[in-house]
Design a protein around this motif. Structure first.
Motif, mmCIF file in Angstrom:
data_model
loop_
_atom_site.group_PDB
_atom_site.id
_atom_site.type_symbol
_atom_site.label_atom_id
_atom_site.label_comp_id
_atom_site.label_asym_id
_atom_site.label_seq_id
_atom_site.Cartn_x
_atom_site.Cartn_y
_atom_site.Cartn_z
ATOM 1 N N ILE A 181 0.844 -1.199 0.000
ATOM 2 C CA ILE A 181 0.000 0.000 0.000
ATOM 3 C C ILE A 181 0.882 1.252 0.000
ATOM 4 O O ILE A 181 1.735 1.423 0.861
ATOM 5 C CB ILE A 181 -0.943 0.007 1.212
ATOM 6 N N GLY A 182 0.678 2.119 -0.969
ATOM 7 C CA GLY A 182 1.414 3.375 -1.046
ATOM 8 C C GLY A 182 2.762 3.289 -1.726
ATOM 9 O O GLY A 182 3.437 4.313 -1.890
ATOM 10 N N ALA A 183 3.176 2.101 -2.174
ATOM 11 C CA ALA A 183 4.500 1.970 -2.787
ATOM 12 C C ALA A 183 4.600 2.764 -4.091
ATOM 13 O O ALA A 183 5.568 3.494 -4.324
ATOM 14 C CB ALA A 183 4.820 0.499 -3.034
ATOM 15 N N GLY A 184 3.599 2.625 -4.948
ATOM 16 C CA GLY A 184 3.616 3.372 -6.210
ATOM 17 C C GLY A 184 3.520 4.866 -6.006
ATOM 18 O O GLY A 184 4.141 5.646 -6.743
ATOM 19 N N ASP A 185 2.776 5.281 -4.994
ATOM 20 C CA ASP A 185 2.661 6.707 -4.681
ATOM 21 C C ASP A 185 4.012 7.247 -4.197
ATOM 22 O O ASP A 185 4.384 8.384 -4.503
ATOM 23 C CB ASP A 185 1.599 6.924 -3.603
ATOM 24 N N THR A 186 4.741 6.422 -3.449
ATOM 25 C CA THR A 186 6.073 6.819 -3.004
ATOM 26 C C THR A 186 7.014 6.967 -4.186
ATOM 27 O O THR A 186 7.855 7.880 -4.214
ATOM 28 C CB THR A 186 6.616 5.785 -2.000
ATOM 29 N N VAL A 187 6.893 6.084 -5.172
ATOM 30 C CA VAL A 187 7.699 6.214 -6.394
ATOM 31 C C VAL A 187 7.416 7.560 -7.057
ATOM 32 O O VAL A 187 8.343 8.276 -7.476
ATOM 33 C CB VAL A 187 7.414 5.054 -7.366
ATOM 34 N N ASN A 188 6.147 7.937 -7.164
ATOM 35 C CA ASN A 188 5.792 9.238 -7.756
ATOM 36 C C ASN A 188 6.523 10.370 -7.043
ATOM 37 O O ASN A 188 7.146 11.237 -7.678
ATOM 38 C CB ASN A 188 4.290 9.495 -7.639
ATOM 39 N N ALA A 189 6.424 10.373 -5.721
ATOM 40 C CA ALA A 189 7.016 11.455 -4.938
ATOM 41 C C ALA A 189 8.533 11.466 -5.061
ATOM 42 O O ALA A 189 9.155 12.526 -5.206
ATOM 43 C CB ALA A 189 6.605 11.317 -3.471
ATOM 44 N N ALA A 190 9.141 10.282 -4.988
ATOM 45 C CA ALA A 190 10.602 10.202 -5.069
ATOM 46 C C ALA A 190 11.097 10.713 -6.420
ATOM 47 O O ALA A 190 12.101 11.444 -6.492
ATOM 48 C CB ALA A 190 11.059 8.765 -4.838
ATOM 49 N N LEU A 191 10.406 10.344 -7.493
ATOM 50 C CA LEU A 191 10.815 10.823 -8.819
ATOM 51 C C LEU A 191 10.664 12.341 -8.930
ATOM 52 O O LEU A 191 11.570 13.031 -9.422
ATOM 53 C CB LEU A 191 9.982 10.126 -9.900
ATOM 54 N N LEU A 192 9.521 12.867 -8.486
ATOM 55 C CA LEU A 192 9.310 14.317 -8.564
ATOM 56 C C LEU A 192 10.345 15.069 -7.736
ATOM 57 O O LEU A 192 10.909 16.073 -8.182
ATOM 58 C CB LEU A 192 7.900 14.661 -8.086
ATOM 59 N N HIS A 193 10.608 14.584 -6.525
ATOM 60 C CA HIS A 193 11.578 15.253 -5.653
ATOM 61 C C HIS A 193 12.976 15.199 -6.255
ATOM 62 O O HIS A 193 13.701 16.209 -6.270
ATOM 63 C CB HIS A 193 11.560 14.584 -4.285
ATOM 64 N N ALA A 194 13.375 14.039 -6.765
ATOM 65 C CA ALA A 194 14.710 13.904 -7.336
ATOM 66 C C ALA A 194 14.857 14.738 -8.610
ATOM 67 O O ALA A 194 15.908 15.357 -8.835
ATOM 68 C CB ALA A 194 14.998 12.435 -7.623
ATOM 69 N N LEU A 195 13.837 14.771 -9.437
ATOM 70 C CA LEU A 195 13.892 15.603 -10.643
ATOM 71 C C LEU A 195 13.977 17.079 -10.280
ATOM 72 O O LEU A 195 14.731 17.842 -10.892
ATOM 73 C CB LEU A 195 12.666 15.339 -11.519
ATOM 74 N N ASP A 196 13.198 17.487 -9.272
ATOM 75 C CA ASP A 196 13.244 18.871 -8.832
ATOM 76 C C ASP A 196 14.637 19.229 -8.321
ATOM 77 O O ASP A 196 15.174 20.303 -8.609
ATOM 78 C CB ASP A 196 12.195 19.093 -7.749
ATOM 79 N N SER A 197 15.244 18.318 -7.571
ATOM 80 C CA SER A 197 16.582 18.563 -7.035
ATOM 81 C C SER A 197 17.615 18.728 -8.144
ATOM 82 O O SER A 197 18.622 19.422 -7.974
ATOM 83 C CB SER A 197 16.996 17.402 -6.114
ATOM 84 N N ARG A 198 17.365 18.100 -9.296
ATOM 85 C CA ARG A 198 18.264 18.201 -10.440
ATOM 86 C C ARG A 198 17.916 19.362 -11.371
ATOM 87 O O ARG A 198 18.578 19.554 -12.395
ATOM 88 C CB ARG A 198 18.203 16.910 -11.261
ATOM 89 N N GLY A 199 16.838 20.090 -11.061
ATOM 90 C CA GLY A 199 16.392 21.140 -11.978
ATOM 91 C C GLY A 199 15.840 20.583 -13.269
ATOM 92 O O GLY A 199 15.949 21.219 -14.327
ATOM 93 N N ALA A 200 15.231 19.387 -13.209
ATOM 94 C CA ALA A 200 14.783 18.697 -14.421
ATOM 95 C C ALA A 200 13.273 18.544 -14.503
ATOM 96 O O ALA A 200 12.779 17.626 -15.175
ATOM 97 C CB ALA A 200 15.445 17.322 -14.497
ATOM 98 N N LEU A 201 12.520 19.428 -13.841
ATOM 99 C CA LEU A 201 11.060 19.356 -13.907
ATOM 100 C C LEU A 201 10.542 20.050 -15.169
ATOM 101 O O LEU A 201 9.877 21.085 -15.126
ATOM 102 C CB LEU A 201 10.431 19.970 -12.652
#
Length: 305
Positions: A242-262
């Motif tokens: 439960i919530g694993a796929g939602d965590t993937v969404n957040a992790a990808l968005l956060h990591a992309l934001d940290s790279r300036g890649a949004l």
């Protein structure tokens, strides 16, 4: 700021152990849930600047859900309130930790979501998914928000997180899903989603990248430019998924934001090693969520190093 738009609800998770656990009718533990809600909480826990855009009940469950967002540091200024009940999702957890759901959503607060006049000026990305894109009349309002913000140039993530039991006309939904794709920057699908939808979409008018979650076999990304990268799952003792796929969404968005890649251009500029790092981060985050009952995404401190 990353805005997450969609439903919050209460997952009723069966207790396997302890008083009331097991048996034909195990006790049910109420846990905060809903794909978009979990994504917003996970973003906040990871340290991202996040906001939640939805309509939530003023009942006791709604108050608890709102408190969960605030505790995670998520901006709730885009949350409308109403007296309608909170949606309930009764989870059935398999022996492997996988979860299925039965929904009690008739007349619930999120279904009356209305298009906000504008998102906050700092918004750079907006994420959508799950029940909120199915249940009318709110689904049409979320759809209008997706199209409006994509055409304003915001990065958009879509995770359909398909719940077939909520979809009365599968063919109509598949057609509607296809109509969203030109306005989607990053699409996240599970293998079950991809099978139900008829395959992983591609083509010049589709998303800049598609991330496919493959359960215990890890994650794969396919980009419009032809890059394909896979990473393995992180081994863990699974409490439930439960919530694993939602965590993937957040992790990808956060990591992309940290790279300036949004942005679509930002995704296009990522090479294989960069994607491997991004997917590895998401896999580690999802593994922590799977190790705990219910949707309990990790905090930044748990992922350092």
């Amino acid at each position: 700021m990353i805005v997450v738009a969609g439903e919050s609800l209460i997952d009723l998770v069966p207790l396997r152990d302890g008083p009331g656990g097991g048996g034909p009718l195990p006790a049910l533990l109420p846990r905060p849930g809903g794909g978009p809600y979990n994504t917003a909480v996970a973003l906040g826990r990871l340290g991202a600047r996040a906001a939640f855009c939805s309509r939530m009940s003023t009942d006791g469950f709604g108050e608890a859900l709102l408190a969960g967002l605030r505790t995670a540091g998520v901006d709730t200024s885009l949350v409308a309130r109403g007296p309608e009940p909170t949606t309930l999702a009764v989870a059935a957890v398999g022996a492997d930790g996988s979860a299925g759901y039965g929904f009690y959503a008739e007349g619930s607060a999120d279904r009356l979501f209305e298009l906000p006049s504008a998102l906050p000026a700092p918004a750079r990305a907006v994420a959508f998914g799950t029940c909120s894109l199915v249940l009318e009349p709110g689904a049409s309002a979320y759809e209008r928000l997706l199209r409006r913000e994509a055409r304003r140039g915001l990065f958009t993530l879509l995770d359909p997180n398909v719940r077939p039991g909520l979809i009365p006309d599968p063919d109509a939904y598949r057609e509607r899903f296809a109509s969203w794709l030109p306005d989607v920057t990053l699409l996240k699908l599970s293998e079950d989603d991809a099978r139900w939808l008829g395959g992983v979409p591609d083509g010049p008018r589709g998303p800049a990248a598609v991330v496919l979650t493959r359960g215990s076999r890890g994650l794969t990304v396919r980009t419009r430019g032809g890059t394909e990268v896979s990473v393995p799952a992180v081994p863990v003792t699974v409490a439930d998924t439960i919530g694993a796929g939602d965590t993937v969404n957040a992790a990808l968005l956060h990591a992309l934001d940290s790279r300036g890649a949004l942005s679509a251009d930002g995704l296009a500029a990522l090479d294989g090693p960069a994607w491997r790092e991004l997917l590895g981060f998401a896999a580690r985050a999802a593994a922590i969520t799977c190790s705990r009952p219910g949707a309990e995404p990790p905090y930044a401190d748990e992922l350092r190093g």
